[in-house]
Scaffold this motif. Structure first.
Motif, PDB file in Angstrom:
ATOM      1  N   UNK A 196     -26.258  27.982   8.986  1.00 22.41           N
ATOM      2  CA  UNK A 196     -26.937  27.900  10.222  1.00 22.41           C
ATOM      3  C   UNK A 196     -26.747  29.147  11.235  1.00 22.41           C
ATOM      4  N   UNK A 197     -25.167  29.310  11.397  1.00 20.73           N
ATOM      5  CA  UNK A 197     -24.832  30.491  12.295  1.00 20.73           C
ATOM      6  C   UNK A 197     -25.282  31.892  11.736  1.00 20.73           C
ATOM      7  N   UNK A 198     -25.226  31.731  10.522  1.00 17.20           N
ATOM      8  CA  UNK A 198     -25.595  33.315  10.010  1.00 17.20           C
ATOM      9  C   UNK A 198     -27.068  33.501  10.369  1.00 17.20           C
ATOM     10  N   UNK A 199     -27.957  32.713  10.115  1.00 18.85           N
ATOM     11  CA  UNK A 199     -29.439  32.933  10.321  1.00 18.85           C
ATOM     12  C   UNK A 199     -29.664  33.065  11.747  1.00 18.85           C
ATOM     13  N   UNK A 200     -28.898  32.565  12.566  1.00 17.27           N
ATOM     14  CA  UNK A 200     -29.259  32.721  14.054  1.00 17.27           C
ATOM     15  C   UNK A 200     -28.277  33.541  14.948  1.00 17.27           C
ATOM     16  N   UNK A 201     -27.561  34.403  13.802  1.00 17.46           N
ATOM     17  CA  UNK A 201     -26.629  35.172  14.781  1.00 17.46           C
ATOM     18  C   UNK A 201     -27.354  36.109  15.559  1.00 17.46           C
ATOM     19  N   UNK A 202     -28.624  36.660  15.494  1.00 14.42           N
ATOM     20  CA  UNK A 202     -29.194  37.497  16.534  1.00 14.42           C
ATOM     21  C   UNK A 202     -29.984  36.774  17.412  1.00 14.42           C
ATOM     22  N   UNK A 203     -29.974  35.229  17.475  1.00  9.30           N
ATOM     23  CA  UNK A 203     -30.754  34.723  18.385  1.00  9.30           C
ATOM     24  C   UNK A 203     -29.904  34.320  19.734  1.00  9.30           C
ATOM     25  N   UNK A 204     -30.692  34.583  20.943  1.00 12.30           N
ATOM     26  CA  UNK A 204     -29.831  34.297  22.215  1.00 12.30           C
ATOM     27  C   UNK A 204     -29.954  32.959  23.167  1.00 12.30           C
ATOM     28  N   UNK A 205     -31.028  31.906  22.383  1.00 12.19           N
ATOM     29  CA  UNK A 205     -31.188  30.779  23.007  1.00 12.19           C
ATOM     30  C   UNK A 205     -31.689  29.838  21.934  1.00 12.19           C
ATOM     31  N   UNK A 206     -31.773  28.630  22.379  1.00 11.17           N
ATOM     32  CA  UNK A 206     -31.881  27.539  21.284  1.00 11.17           C
ATOM     33  C   UNK A 206     -33.334  27.585  20.634  1.00 11.17           C
ATOM     34  N   UNK A 207     -34.209  27.900  21.303  1.00 15.14           N
ATOM     35  CA  UNK A 207     -35.622  28.053  20.737  1.00 15.14           C
ATOM     36  C   UNK A 207     -35.665  29.392  19.438  1.00 15.14           C
TER      37      UNK A 207
END
Length: 714
Positions: A405-416
């Motif tokens: 989960x953290x790897x695939x969202x590493x570039x995201x800056x918000x929950x959406x």
């Protein structure tokens, strides 16, 4: 009181033949043939051990047979727990864990179930255990009658599970073998036809009645236990809907659940239940808690567009106490009976009414935030007192879930954006398969299956929704699972020209919902090929922009059409045949076991012979002469002098060598202490060789591979 047993190897051969034939009746319960080979080989090896030891060391038959059963099953099903070729404590715990998994599959899967490894293990344990039980029963005077009762139970079991009456030959063949067993037993217990004729007459009459009676008996399906088959209500009161999805999706038949029309811009998902509580083994329906908000009153931010829409639903072939409705439902008109909103999830249930024949209209809220608005929203603070329930996870969640989960969202800056990234990761990198999880033994929605699912990258909606919901909680986003129907597909228009949509049992579905303050619960679609991925309008996105997922691919059955059009929805589902088969490894294990069993007695006698003949004491020499005589079938006296044994072997050996050996033995036993005894090791070696070569070819072969002296003294 025990009965005379003369040919236990024959008794076990007859029982094994009967069990092997009866196993064919379980094809209505378990798919394929791999399991039959595995189970038969395992039961056959145990029967061989019991048959051989029953002849020479009856007390060891059951304990040694049980040890052999555990060793073979461990090497076939959990070989990774062995330290080299030696089992460990993990072998037993691994087998037990697989048997627990088999229990879950038996409860959740429809017959015939896929031949998952736990199911095969369960059958192998059951039939191997039956062989051990037969060994115990055959020690009793009337044990053959009890064995017959066991065979009848084994014959009836698959019919009671699947509802399909087995072929009459699956009764005739075991019954005939049982009659032969009865004949062998009565012949062993007492000679003469006075005991044989009544037994065979009784058995023959029972066989005749058994053949003629089934056609006139009531249909067995009336009392069949529906192994895994859902009750008449697809979503019944007290039933966890999540557990029924796999069963229904794998059913061969398809029934129209409902048709509907809607004023929404796109056809909605129809929600039936909400699963919120996650305790590791499975997701459970939400239980009302103090502080649960009535979700229709959750505040929507003023700047987020929200309009009311109407969906009219007509139930066709669905019988349930749970009502399919779009979310969030504000009002329902036209229902018959007493129905109640549930605060959590806005699902609608009844204690007395059902969905049969219902025709109703649902007013729901259509929320239309933009992607930028979603990115500005926080998550969780408005859920209320039950917030922790939507974030709680068991302590044994595999680390790979949170890491992924953290790897695939590493570039995201918000929950959406994090939620969209997880959704897209699952849709773009995984394939839809209803059979792979069962065949590879990671079906279900508990925490234990997530690690394997992320590794195998194949599953159906249960796995995708559970994985995304848990990954969201790992990221601190409140989540739950909705269960109901995917949007279905358009089948025409009504009199007003509105599109009519149809949902069938193939559209049964589960999807995750994530909470955002100011919007409420938002459904996401991580399952490839089902519906469209969730994504809100970007400020600069062209109006005509549509993704490859916006087409109506609502059911797995329609994915093939999408693939033919060039879509990258899925690949061919992994079937049971792609599961790692157990039969080849079992055959190799049993073959190796038979080879070891065939060579071990001879190897032990070889070592024993070398040790005895290598010493200088005459007594071990003479024990070896006695053992060699036993091995070739000579009638060695149970208690006698060296000269008594010498009289038995004299016709077969050189008399001078025999005389010298006997003299040395007698001097060592009876002479005055300190008397010198001549070294006659060469003479005794010649005597032993002559005794061993004196038998027939068959006797010499038996002496080499199955020496009787190992378990029998003269």
């Amino acid at each position: 009181m025990t009965a005379a047993r003369r040919r236990p190897w024959l008794e076990h051969l007859l029982v094994l033949g009967a069990l092997g034939a009866l196993l064919l009746g379980y094809t209505t319960v378990v798919e394929g043939r791999d399991w039959w080979v595995t189970t038969t080989l395992v039961a056959g090896l145990v029967a061989l051990v019991c048959g051989v030891l029953g002849s020479v060391a009856p007390r060891l038959a059951v304990p040694v047979g049980a040890v052999v059963l555990v060793l073979v099953l461990g090497w076939v099903f959990v070989p990774e727990t062995f330290a080299g070729l030696v089992p460990t404590w993990s072998t037993l715990t691994g087998l037990w864990s697989s048997l627990e998994r088999a229990q879950v599959l038996v409860m959740e899967e429809a017959a015939p179930a896929a031949a998952a490894r736990p199911i095969v293990l369960l059958l192998a344990v059951a039939f191997g255990g039956l062989v051990l039980l037969v060994e115990l029963l055959l020690r009793l005077r009337h044990g053959a009658l009890l064995v017959g009762a066991i065979l009848v139970s084994v014959y009836a079991a698959p019919a009671l599970v699947s509802g399909e009456t087995p072929s009459v030959w699956l009764f005739v063949v075991p019954a005939a073998l049982w009659l032969v067993l009865l004949r062998v037993r009565t012949q062993s217990a007492a000679r003469g036809w006075s005991t044989v004729v009544p037994a065979l007459g009784l058995g023959g009459s029972a066989l005749l009645v058994g053949v003629l009676l089934p056609p006139v008996m009531p249909d067995v399906t009336a009392v069949a236990k529906p192994w895994g088959e859902p009750p008449p209500q697809v979503f019944g009161r007290g039933i966890n809907p999540m557990l029924q999805l796999g069963q229904n999706l794998r059913r061969n038949s398809s029934a129209v659940a409902a048709t509907y029309t809607t004023t929404l811009d796109s056809p909605p998902y129809l929600k039936v239940a909400v699963l919120r509580d996650f305790e590791g083994r499975t997701w459970r329906p939400a239980r009302s808690q103090a502080g649960d908000a009535f979700e229709s009153r959750i505040a929507i931010d003023d700047d987020i567009p929200a309009t009311e829409a109407t969906t009219r639903v007509r139930i066709d072939e669905l019988r349930s106490t749970m009502l399919p409705v779009p979310y969030p439902a504000l009002d329902i008109d036209g229902l018959r009976g007493a129905w109640t909103y549930q605060r959590a999830g806005l699902t609608v249930t009844s204690r007395s009414a059902t969905t049969v024949g219902q025709d109703y209209s649902v007013t729901s809220l259509d929320r239309q935030p933009t992607a930028e608005q979603m990115r500005a929203l926080s998550t969780g603070t408005g859920v209320g007192a039950s917030l922790q329930t939507y974030l709680s996870l068991p302590g044994d969640v595999p680390a790979v879930v949170g890491d992924t989960a953290r790897e695939v969202t590493a570039d995201a800056t918000n929950d959406y954006d994090r939620a969209v990234a997880v959704q897209d990761y699952l849709r773009d990198n995984f394939v839809y398969s209803e059979t792979a999880p069962v065949a590879e033994d990671y079906d279900g929605n508990g925490v234990r299956v997530l690690e394997t699912f992320l590794e195998e990258k194949a599953g159906y909606c249960v796995h995708f929704s559970s994985a995304m919901a848990v990954m969201a909680r790992e990221l601190g986003i409140p989540s739950r699972i909705a269960v109901g129907y995917a949007p279905g597909q358009a089948v025409g228009n009504d009199d007003d020209g509105d599109a009519v949509y149809e949902v069938t049992s193939d559209d049964l579905h589960a999807w995750p919902e994530l909470y955002f303050d100011g919007v409420g619960w938002v459904g996401f679609e991580p399952t490839p090929g089902v519906g469209a991925r969730t994504g809100f309008e970007e400020p600069d996105a062209p109006e005509s922009d549509t993704s490859d997922d916006t087409t109506d691919e609502s059911t797995p059955q329609r994915q093939a059409d999408a693939a033919d059009r060039g879509g990258s929805v899925t690949q061919e589902a992994v079937g049971v045949d792609d599961a790692a088969p157990t039969a080849p490894r079992t055959a190799a294990t049993v073959g190796l076991g038979l080879l070891v069993a065939a060579l071990l007695p001879g190897a032990l006698r070889y070592v024993q012979r070398r040790r005895r003949l290598g010493g200088s004491a005459p007594d071990p020499w003479w024990r070896e002469v006695e053992a060699s005589a036993l091995d070739v079938g000579l009638a060695v006296p149970a208690a006698g002098t060296p000269r008594g044994l010498a009289d038995v072997v004299a016709p077969r050996v050189d008399p001078d060598d025999l005389r010298r050996v006997v003299t040395a033995v007698e001097r060592s036993r009876y002479a005055r202490p300190g008397t010198d005894v001549s070294d006659e090791r060469e003479s005794v070696r010649r005597v032993v060789d002559q005794v061993r070569e004196s038998g027939s070819r068959l006797q010499r072969l038996r002496a080499r591979f199955l020496p009787r002296s190992l378990w029998r003294r003269g």
